[in-house]
Design an enzyme around this catalytic site. Structure first.
Site, PDB file in Angstrom:
ATOM      1  N   HIS A  97       2.527  -5.446  -9.393  1.00  0.00           N
ATOM      2  CA  HIS A  97       2.261  -6.533  -8.441  1.00  0.00           C
ATOM      3  C   HIS A  97       1.123  -6.200  -7.476  1.00  0.00           C
ATOM      4  O   HIS A  97       0.480  -7.097  -6.956  1.00  0.00           O
ATOM      5  CB  HIS A  97       3.540  -6.873  -7.660  1.00  0.00           C
ATOM      6  CG  HIS A  97       4.046  -5.752  -6.796  1.00  0.00           C
ATOM      7  ND1 HIS A  97       4.936  -4.786  -7.244  1.00  0.00           N
ATOM      8  CD2 HIS A  97       3.777  -5.412  -5.508  1.00  0.00           C
ATOM      9  CE1 HIS A  97       5.214  -3.943  -6.269  1.00  0.00           C
ATOM     10  NE2 HIS A  97       4.509  -4.292  -5.209  1.00  0.00           N
TER      11      HIS A  97
ATOM     12  N   HIS B 204       4.960  -0.345   6.620  1.00  0.00           N
ATOM     13  CA  HIS B 204       6.172  -0.710   5.886  1.00  0.00           C
ATOM     14  C   HIS B 204       6.716   0.494   5.137  1.00  0.00           C
ATOM     15  O   HIS B 204       5.982   1.448   4.857  1.00  0.00           O
ATOM     16  CB  HIS B 204       5.940  -1.874   4.922  1.00  0.00           C
ATOM     17  CG  HIS B 204       5.043  -1.620   3.742  1.00  0.00           C
ATOM     18  ND1 HIS B 204       3.780  -1.101   3.827  1.00  0.00           N
ATOM     19  CD2 HIS B 204       5.241  -1.849   2.405  1.00  0.00           C
ATOM     20  CE1 HIS B 204       3.240  -1.021   2.636  1.00  0.00           C
ATOM     21  NE2 HIS B 204       4.092  -1.458   1.737  1.00  0.00           N
TER      22      HIS B 204
END
Ligand SMILES: O=C(O)/C=C/c1cccc(O)c1O
Ligand SMILES: [Fe+2]
Length: 318
Positions: A115, A179
């Site tokens: 992705h 993150h």
């Protein structure tokens, strides 16, 4: 040669765990406007910097950087699957130029991407094969990681290569900002997972793929409820990082160690090295002006979610 730059966070959680409709609409507008600017620029070549998440690159042979001479997206989390349109001779020339510049990049004639590569190609260009693309992998998850300085030098070498091309080149970077999704660490996993990280995780059977993705989706749902269930997002660090890029001060990141970055903003924040490489490539083409800055922490996507564009000073909008 003309050049345009677009950096964009990726997240495979889109459509799986989404934020409030107004946040979705805001991000949609950011992506739509970026796509429109790119369409006006009409790139003839894309150079895409992205990480991988143990889908194409494993510990059996983990390079810091790798340029694809051919590439294929696996279609994880429902992102597009299939071949990318890689101009092989140009990719070979790019790798040769980078090596000549002293950055020991690896090459792959069968690069498998996830992705990280597929999402920006779909969102910003309309699909995997809409424009010729040279894929550049930057290791952002598998310790030991390359430093900020090496990512910058990789980018500068690619920028100097780009300068010699008689084409409109789009520099894309995918990933970051702060993150830490639940990506396994070799030093901490059991023997079964270690075997996956060593290469057994390539081409997972459908049930294992679904279980792997469900773990991350569940972690995102838990993170919305409890921001300490994962390493918290760090909007302050993210904004300071964007300030450095906007101000043309990317080299100042050379002083930031990998350990400090993980501690401050989370282990997957190393994906920002794709942005560093792309901005360094642009800076090798002369002074630049940044535009279309966007930032919002989006826990549903486990992402300090950002976007930033830039073009050389004096290069007009198309
Ligand atoms: O499950 C993975 O492989 C990665 C998930 C993820 C989640 C949130 C932000 C990211 O950049 C990711 O790659
Ligand atoms: Fe990622």
């Amino acid at each position: 040669m003309s050049v345009y730059l677009q950096c964009l966070s990726h997240t495979p959680l889109v459509g799986h765990v989404d934020p409030a409709p107004e946040v979705l609409a805001e991000v949609d507008a950011v992506v739509r406007e970026a796509r429109q600017r790119i369409a006006r620029f009409a790139p003839e070549l894309v150079i895409l910097f992205s990480p991988d998440h143990y889908n194409g690159f494993f510990y059996d042979l983990m390079p810091s950087f790798c340029i694809g001479m051919a590439a294929h997206a696996i279609g994880d989390y429902g992102t597009a699957a299939g071949p990318l349109d890689v101009p092989r001779e140009l990719a070979e020339a790019c790798a040769a130029a980078v090596l000549e510049a002293g950055v020991d990049v690896a090459v792959s004639y069968r690069m498998q991407v996830d992705h990280g590569f597929a999402q920006p190609l779909e969102l910003l260009l309309g699909g995997l094969e809409c424009c010729p693309v040279i894929p550049v992998f930057v290791n952002a998850v598998a310790a030991p990681l390359p430093s900020f300085q090496r990512a910058r030098l990789l980018g500068e070498a690619i920028g100097r290569f780009t300068r010699g091309l008689d084409r409109r080149v789009l520099l894309l970077a995918s990933g970051g900002l702060s993150h830490q999704p639940p990506v396994p660490e070799l030093a901490k996993v059991d023997a079964r997972m270690a075997e996956r990280l060593l290469g057994g995780g390539r081409n997972l059977p459908a049930d294992e793929r679904a279980a792997r993705q469900q773990r991350v989706i569940d972690a995102a749902r838990a993170f919305v409820e409890d921001p300490h269930s994962l390493h918290p997002l760090n909007p302050e660090w993210d904004q300071a990082f964007l300030d450095l890029l906007v101000g043309g001060r990317v080299a100042e990141l050379d002083r930031l160690s990998n350990a400090d970055l993980s501690r401050l903003a989370g282990r997957s924040t190393h994906e920002v090295k794709t942005w560093v490489a792309a901005f360094a490539a642009l800076s090798a083409c002369g002074p630049y002006r940044a535009e279309a800055r966007y930032y919002r922490p989006i826990p549903e996507w486990i992402a300090g979610f950002g976007a930033l564009s830039a073009r050389p000073v004096g290069q007009a909008d198309a």
